[in-house]
Scaffold this motif. Structure first.
Motif, PDB file in Angstrom:
ATOM      1  N   VAL A   1      72.917 133.702   0.341  1.00 11.83           N
ATOM      2  CA  VAL A   1      72.924 132.366  -0.243  1.00 11.83           C
ATOM      3  C   VAL A   1      73.552 132.400  -1.632  1.00 11.83           C
ATOM      4  CG1 VAL A   1      71.445 130.488  -1.057  1.00 11.83           C
ATOM      5  CG2 VAL A   1      70.913 131.655   1.087  1.00 11.83           C
ATOM      6  N   ASP A   2      74.442 131.471  -1.885  1.00 15.52           N
ATOM      7  CA  ASP A   2      75.053 131.339  -3.205  1.00 15.52           C
ATOM      8  C   ASP A   2      74.003 130.835  -4.186  1.00 15.52           C
ATOM      9  OD1 ASP A   2      76.472 130.168  -5.488  1.00 15.52           O
ATOM     10  OD2 ASP A   2      78.283 130.539  -4.323  1.00 15.52           O
ATOM     11  N   GLU A   3      73.759 131.606  -5.243  1.00 16.06           N
ATOM     12  CA  GLU A   3      72.686 131.263  -6.173  1.00 16.06           C
ATOM     13  C   GLU A   3      72.992 130.028  -7.016  1.00 16.06           C
ATOM     14  OE1 GLU A   3      75.198 134.615  -7.955  1.00 16.06           O
ATOM     15  OE2 GLU A   3      74.279 134.111  -6.025  1.00 16.06           O
ATOM     16  N   PHE A   4      74.247 129.605  -7.062  1.00 13.64           N
ATOM     17  CA  PHE A   4      74.597 128.471  -7.915  1.00 13.64           C
ATOM     18  C   PHE A   4      74.318 127.124  -7.252  1.00 13.64           C
ATOM     19  CE2 PHE A   4      77.304 131.949  -9.529  1.00 13.64           C
ATOM     20  CZ  PHE A   4      76.829 131.981 -10.815  1.00 13.64           C
ATOM     21  N   ASP A   5      74.582 127.035  -5.945  1.00 13.87           N
ATOM     22  CA  ASP A   5      74.355 125.746  -5.278  1.00 13.87           C
ATOM     23  C   ASP A   5      73.481 125.878  -4.034  1.00 13.87           C
ATOM     24  OD1 ASP A   5      76.046 126.968  -3.466  1.00 13.87           O
ATOM     25  OD2 ASP A   5      77.695 125.552  -3.720  1.00 13.87           O
ATOM     26  N   ASP A   6      72.904 127.070  -3.818  1.00 17.28           N
ATOM     27  CA  ASP A   6      71.970 127.302  -2.714  1.00 17.28           C
ATOM     28  C   ASP A   6      72.605 127.050  -1.353  1.00 17.28           C
ATOM     29  OD1 ASP A   6      69.389 128.264  -2.184  1.00 17.28           O
ATOM     30  OD2 ASP A   6      68.660 126.267  -1.670  1.00 17.28           O
TER      31      ASP A   6
END
Length: 306
Positions: free
Chosen positions: A140-145
């Motif tokens: 999962v991309d931590e910036f935009d979930d």
């Protein structure tokens, strides 16, 4: 919280004809295995207190064992080595690293993919060996979930997926509640992209799960066939280049069922030694490649990059 959760968690050998290595000081290591192209990507490292290498021993005993390998200290460093396999039109990532919210020294997979010239959107399958943060949270991309590998089918051993979906966070020890909550969050975010597979399922021709439970209930390694010698991606069956081999009966604090993990470790090491298989270890020093030989009731790690 991340640091405490993460804490819970020498001889060169000649290459065989079917394996050609291309070293990389940039956290990218490439090799050919028969017709398969394999890239090992460093997600960084985890710093682990030595006392967690064995839940039943005092620190002095553990330090003495580490001293045998010339590495006695209060802390050991675990590599985080992620295997990417190109097989025809398929691009298969085995585990996804820690993401950017676990440890500041890890979560480097996105950068390594860029260095290797690989667009995450071209990855067709992501295989998750088990649900611990340093293997799962990088999905999962931590910036935009959002899911990081949007075009990939995600595959996880069925007993492992079932455990993390059903476990009640509140019933777990406080030190592991964050691990379980994070697993549930990532699994929910990936959603229908995530499929369950049997612990011995073939993922692609020549690439199959190998059941090695104990570290977690449904923990699996991955066996890859190619050329004259195959390769086992060991996941967390192995954890240290000396202790895991000289003392295979040790039970690290992060193993959920220590006795079962020991049995899985011995079974995997016996197989690798008997069949001359190369190992790609997730937590040994980058790139984690080598072979193993029997030493009486124990074993010895033979690093491919001493």
């Amino acid at each position: 919280m991340a640091g405490s959760l993460a804490a819970a968690l020498a001889t060169s050998v000649a290459g065989v004809p079917s394996i050609a290595h291309a070293a990389g000081g940039d956290g990218v290591h490439k090799l050919a295995l028969g017709d398969l192209q394999i890239t090992i990507l460093s997600d960084g490292v985890l710093n682990v207190p030595t006392r967690l290498l064995n839940r039943d021993m005092n620190s002095a005993t553990i330090e003495a064992a580490l001293g045998e390998a010339g590495s006695a200290s209060g802390q050991v460093q675990y590599g985080v080595n992620i295997v990417l396999v190109r097989s025809g039109s398929e691009l298969v990532l085995i585990d996804a690293g820690a993401g950017g919210t676990w440890e500041p020294t890890a979560g480097k997979l996105a950068d390594r993919l860029a260095t290797a010239g690989i667009d995450p959107g071209t990855i067709t399958k992501v295989v998750i060996t088990h649900g611990h943060p340093d293997h799962l949270w990088g999905l999962v991309d931590e910036f935009d979930d959002s899911p990081r590998f949007a075009n990939a089918q995600h595959i996880m051993p069925a007993p492992e997926l079932d455990y993390w979906r059903k476990v009640s966070v509140e019933t777990l020890p406080e030190r592991t509640q964050g691990v379980a909550a994070g697993a549930k969050r990532v699994i929910a975010t990936v959603g229908e992209r995530l499929a369950a597979a049997a612990p011995d399922a073939e993922i692609l021709p020549g690439i199959a799960f190998l059941a090695t439970p104990g570290h977690t209930p449904g923990h699996c390694s991955v066996r890859i066939s190619g050329g004259a010698h195959g390769l086992i991606v060991t996941a967390d069956t192995l954890f240290h280049p000396h202790v895991s081999f000289a003392y295979p009966e040790w039970q690290p604090a992060a193993d959920m069922d220590g006795a079962q993990a020991v049995a899985s470790r011995r079974r995997l090491l016996d197989m690798a030694a008997a069949d001359g298989l190369q190992l790609a270890s997730y937590h040994l020093p980058f790139p984690g490649l080598g072979r193993v030989e029997r030493r009486g009731a124990a074993y010895r790690w033979l690093s491919a990059r001493a």
